[in-house]
Scaffold this motif. Sequence first.
Motif, PDB file in Angstrom:
ATOM      1  N   HIS A 137      -5.116   3.219  11.654  1.00  0.00           N
ATOM      2  CA  HIS A 137      -4.679   2.926  10.291  1.00  0.00           C
ATOM      3  C   HIS A 137      -5.629   3.540   9.266  1.00  0.00           C
ATOM      4  CE1 HIS A 137      -2.545  -0.888  12.017  1.00  0.00           C
ATOM      5  NE2 HIS A 137      -1.902   0.228  12.292  1.00  0.00           N
ATOM      6  N   THR A 162       0.852  -1.194   0.000  1.00  0.00           N
ATOM      7  CA  THR A 162       0.000   0.000   0.000  1.00  0.00           C
ATOM      8  C   THR A 162       0.884   1.239   0.000  1.00  0.00           C
ATOM      9  OG1 THR A 162      -0.101   0.078   2.422  1.00  0.00           O
ATOM     10  CG2 THR A 162      -1.792  -1.206   1.284  1.00  0.00           C
ATOM     11  N   GLU A 207      -4.806   6.424   6.392  1.00  0.00           N
ATOM     12  CA  GLU A 207      -5.158   6.221   4.992  1.00  0.00           C
ATOM     13  C   GLU A 207      -6.036   7.354   4.471  1.00  0.00           C
ATOM     14  OE1 GLU A 207      -7.061   2.465   4.956  1.00  0.00           O
ATOM     15  OE2 GLU A 207      -5.229   1.320   5.353  1.00  0.00           O
ATOM     16  N   HIS A 208      -6.895   7.885   5.339  1.00  0.00           N
ATOM     17  CA  HIS A 208      -7.830   8.926   4.900  1.00  0.00           C
ATOM     18  C   HIS A 208      -7.167  10.294   4.788  1.00  0.00           C
ATOM     19  CE1 HIS A 208     -11.638  11.011   4.404  1.00  0.00           C
ATOM     20  NE2 HIS A 208     -11.315  11.823   5.408  1.00  0.00           N
ATOM     21  N   ASN A 223       1.047   4.204   6.518  1.00  0.00           N
ATOM     22  CA  ASN A 223       1.175   3.010   7.354  1.00  0.00           C
ATOM     23  C   ASN A 223       2.285   2.088   6.866  1.00  0.00           C
ATOM     24  OD1 ASN A 223      -1.038   3.659   9.089  1.00  0.00           O
ATOM     25  ND2 ASN A 223      -2.459   2.936   7.525  1.00  0.00           N
ATOM     26  N   THR A 253       0.092   4.127   1.534  1.00  0.00           N
ATOM     27  CA  THR A 253      -0.242   5.021   2.634  1.00  0.00           C
ATOM     28  C   THR A 253       0.932   5.143   3.587  1.00  0.00           C
ATOM     29  OG1 THR A 253      -1.122   3.279   4.057  1.00  0.00           O
ATOM     30  CG2 THR A 253      -2.634   4.251   2.460  1.00  0.00           C
ATOM     31  N   GLU A 278       1.044   9.830   9.928  1.00  0.00           N
ATOM     32  CA  GLU A 278       1.499   8.591  10.549  1.00  0.00           C
ATOM     33  C   GLU A 278       2.562   8.865  11.603  1.00  0.00           C
ATOM     34  OE1 GLU A 278       4.191   9.313   7.051  1.00  0.00           O
ATOM     35  OE2 GLU A 278       2.034   9.395   7.427  1.00  0.00           O
ATOM     36  N   GLY A 318      -3.622  11.041   5.500  1.00  0.00           N
ATOM     37  CA  GLY A 318      -2.236  11.070   5.050  1.00  0.00           C
ATOM     38  C   GLY A 318      -1.416  12.050   5.871  1.00  0.00           C
TER      39      GLY A 318
END
Length: 720
Positions: A621, A521, A625-626, A525, A523, A631, A628
Amino acid sequence: MNAKKRYSLIFLISLVCCSTFVVYRRSFRSWRRLSSAVTSQPPKERKRPFFADIKDEFILQDRIEFQSERATVRCTMETCFDRTKCLNGFMVYVYPIQNGEKISPLFGKLLKVLRESRFYTDDPQKACLFIPSVDILDRDNLSEDYVHDMPSKIWSLPHWNGGINHIIFNLFSGTWPDYTEDLLFNSGKAILAKASVSMEFIRPGFDVSFPLFLKTHPQKGTGSPEIAASNSAVFPLHRKYKLAFKGKRYLSGIGSESRNSFYHIHNGDDIVLLTTCKHGKNWQLRKDQRCDKDNEEYDKYDYDELLKNATFCLTPRGRRLGSYRFLESLQAGCIPVLLSNGWELPFSEMIDWSKALIQGDEKLLTELPSIVRSYSKEQILAMKQQTLFLWEAYFSSVEKIILTTLEVIRSRLFPNKAALLPVWNSFPGALVALPHYSRDPKDFPFYHINFETSSEKFTAVIHTTTTVVRDSTSLFRLIKSVGQSSFVSKVVVLWTSDAPISHNKRWPQISIPIVIVRPETKTGNSRFVPRSVINTTAILSLDEDIKLNSDEIDFAFSVWRTFPDRLVGFPARGHFWSSGKSQWMFSSTWSNQFSMILTSGAFYHKYYNFMYTHHLARRVHRMVEHYGACEDIAMNFLVADITKKPPIKILPQKLFQDLYSRNTKHSQLVQLHDHRQKCMDTLVEIFGYMPLMKSQVRMDPLLYRDPVSNLRKQYRLLEV
């Protein structure tokens, strides 16, 4: 004569009838017990009559029968638990709440914690454990939270199966005047997580002794980190009162014997034991000659002030074996002196309570003053620290209590993957030192002082969005600088671009391996996913556009080796409380204080990658993802929540500009700040409190900026 014969005959007939009735009743009881054991069906619940305040011997007899039926099911994890349901993992299923079902606010908190935990599954076929959504917390049938028709509700659950693999949570059982421990229904083979449970009642290795806590107990969080980490609850070691208590004095009944004797050792000086008769509707009708004097003395003292100013806190049983004062004493750093003979202490299967409390005897009350005065300063310090640790690790919220219960049960099911008892009884505890990561304390960052562990090398992990690699790009120059470090083992590049990975010949030629990884992914994360290519304890997390030279990196690594439990790095940010908005605010303004180190340039222990990926709530998480670009805030929250310490800043702030502001329009910066603020709001909600701690400490090398020859300085490139 005929009259005598008639009366004799009537007497004989009456005697035969009574004998027949007694034999029939005993036979019926025996048949009912046998039927219940064979069919696993509970006896019907007897409703308390409207004259509930009258002692009804038939109701008491019925309760005794319930107890005897409950006691016949002597379960162990081998005889009453189906381990095959847990072969695919330790997952927990919570039954849906039925329409119109009565749920107390506290039980609602409990269910919400379970559904938000990492163990939750909505598929009963995948579940190892099952949680009934019927409120069994309060089984006192005089309580407003008491749920009627419990047997039919429990036994109609689709996966009940006699209670196998089910857990029942209970805070109160029994009622006036006897307060027995039965739940007024047959719980079968279900595990009981029960408060105020006696050593006689509990099924060792199967049931769980549960703590008694207030309805206002927080669902999550621990309160202010500044308070939790301060020494105010520890020092001074010898407070104003050596032993203190303030509470009800029961004039009669269960729990009254010891409380009515407190006046024998109360001296109003260093032993302050205060009781009041003012409780219950008819207390004045029952008061004795000491009540007026006791009530007057009782009103002179504030309960919270007594807790804060006492070294030892007397914790007698209430009507039941447990007491709210037990957790209140732990929270205040006041060493509990327990007077509750036969009580199975909360989570005693894992917690060594001898390090945190004094186990008194209700029959030897007069010995307590000499006992508490015999403890040395060293012993008091150790016990105070242990009380605060246990409170923080296992009891400070409903979430901690529920997760501790699940961890106890999971340890029974998977003993080879269970945390060792020393881990359970030392900071930060078994809920943080996760045994499925390692059972060796040396593998965890927070035990470095005890084991003197250190890392000789680090792995640099560079997060990049570039599409091409050439010697003029920031990524190329950063890899060259990292490659010149004396301690780097490997460079791992997280290639998040859609462009093909550049050909090998375009990468810098350095003496260490360069590994290119394309994350599954894109993102934020993905930055913290545990990877097999990272074989060092230390990780240097970098963004491609940060500018660092090898001396700055080496010095930061030397600092991290001293503080491997912290985030150690360069770009810093802060937070503050806005009174106007009544919320915590994110701050990117340079100041003398900071509370976050951005992972665009920071060292940290690889265990935190495991915690971020496997321990953090799934909502975190999804949030990353939503939104950005947040993290790093989540990682700072995670580390601060575990360590209760601030991060460590390296070198002056001015050397490291805002990494997100280069070549970025003002509107984009505003949007970025807005996203970061929303991330902080969400994280505070998920964690239940603000874990970040502020610091004004900055680490610089010795002789840095000193007016001496640069040749005498170890990190010479800092002067370039």
